[in-house]
Design a protein around this motif. Structure first.
Motif, PDB file in Angstrom:
ATOM      1  N   ALA A  99       1.153  -2.546  -8.806  1.00 44.78           N
ATOM      2  CA  ALA A  99       0.704  -1.673  -7.720  1.00 44.78           C
ATOM      3  C   ALA A  99       1.820  -0.714  -7.311  1.00 44.78           C
ATOM      4  O   ALA A  99       1.579   0.483  -7.074  1.00 44.78           O
ATOM      5  N   LEU A 137       2.274   3.437  -7.238  1.00 47.84           N
ATOM      6  CA  LEU A 137       2.623   4.122  -5.990  1.00 47.84           C
ATOM      7  C   LEU A 137       3.911   4.924  -6.117  1.00 47.84           C
ATOM      8  O   LEU A 137       4.350   5.547  -5.150  1.00 47.84           O
ATOM      9  N   ASP A 151       0.819  -1.210   0.000  1.00 47.72           N
ATOM     10  CA  ASP A 151       0.000   0.000   0.000  1.00 47.72           C
ATOM     11  C   ASP A 151       0.852   1.259   0.000  1.00 47.72           C
ATOM     12  O   ASP A 151       0.352   2.373   0.051  1.00 47.72           O
ATOM     13  N   HIS A 152       2.181   1.088  -0.041  1.00 43.93           N
ATOM     14  CA  HIS A 152       3.089   2.215  -0.176  1.00 43.93           C
ATOM     15  C   HIS A 152       4.392   1.714  -0.787  1.00 43.93           C
ATOM     16  O   HIS A 152       4.687   0.524  -0.742  1.00 43.93           O
TER      17      HIS A 152
END
Length: 242
Positions: free
Chosen positions: A179, A183, A149-150
């Motif tokens: 993903a 990011l 997520d980062h």
């Protein structure tokens, strides 16, 4: 965690630190082909093959130890418990990296983690939770436990995988790479056909190529910040402005 295989410079202090991490049920000797390739390419580097801290167990769940070592148990592992097992292994691993950096007086920017399978998983997840742990990660036949997520700040990730890998399928690796691109991560992903779950020579060659040719965004930023500002003569239009 011990070092049982090392390649050190013939003369002088090391200028790079490579920490190599084997897979489940293996020993540091399994990383020898990569260690030798890195030592040839970077003769002034310290290349250390680390031994995972735990005796390996039987993935089938018999409870009996098997040859080699592990960072976390594979017995009964699945998508629901994998992340927790990896997270539990990270504090000791991060402490080992920091201790070796101190021992060799090496900055995190000049440290690279290179892992195969379970070793790759630990390396990838370690830089997700610990800022400024390593400048690069070489992940062979490994994956993130969940979609990140980062992006790890100023850490370049090189994912190297076999398309025929049936132990760690390529699809989760590709999904995580996509993903991470969104990011803003510095990342390369090389998925080569005809290679299964192995530290294949073609993957090693690709890793060396990426180390030689891929310039991390951090270095671009530093170079631009140090570039001289060139002045230019003012135009007549600019001089006429009030």
């Amino acid at each position: 965690m011990t070092t049982t295989l090392a390649r050190l410079p013939d003369d002088g202090a090391p200028d790079l630190l490579f920490l190599l991490l084997h897979g489940h049920g293996q020993t540091p000797d399994a990383m020898r082909p990569l260690a030798e390739a890195l030592a040839r390419e970077y003769p002034q580097a310290a290349v250390l093959c680390l031994q995972a801290p735990l005796q390996a167990d039987d993935p089938a769940g018999s409870g009996k130890p098997v040859d080699g070592y592990q960072y976390f148990s594979r017995a009964g592992i699945n998508d629901d418990n994998r992340a927790a097992r990896v997270q539990a292994a990270l504090p000791a691993f991060v402490a080992t990296v920091r201790n070796l950096q101190q021992q060799f007086s090496m900055s995190w920017q000049r440290t690279a983690l290179a892992g195969f399978s379970q070793g790759a998983i630990v390396a990838l997840e370690a830089v997700q939770v610990e800022p400024q742990l390593a400048g690069r990660v070489l992940a062979f036949g490994g994956r993130h436990t969940t979609i990140p997520d980062h992006a790890p700040t100023d850490t370049t990730l090189h994912l190297l995988h076999g398309l025929a890998d049936e132990v760690v399928p390529a699809t989760p690796v590709i999904d995580a790479a996509n993903a991470l691109v969104l990011l803003g991560a510095d990342i390369t992903a090389d998925i080569l056909p005809g290679i299964g779950h192995q530290l294949h020579p073609r993957l090693i060659d690709k890793a060396i190529e990426q180390l030689r040719t891929f310039l991390p965004r951090r270095l671009w930023r530093e170079a631009m910040s140090e570039a001289p500002v060139l002045s230019k003569p003012a135009s007549s239009k600019e001089l006429d402005k009030p």
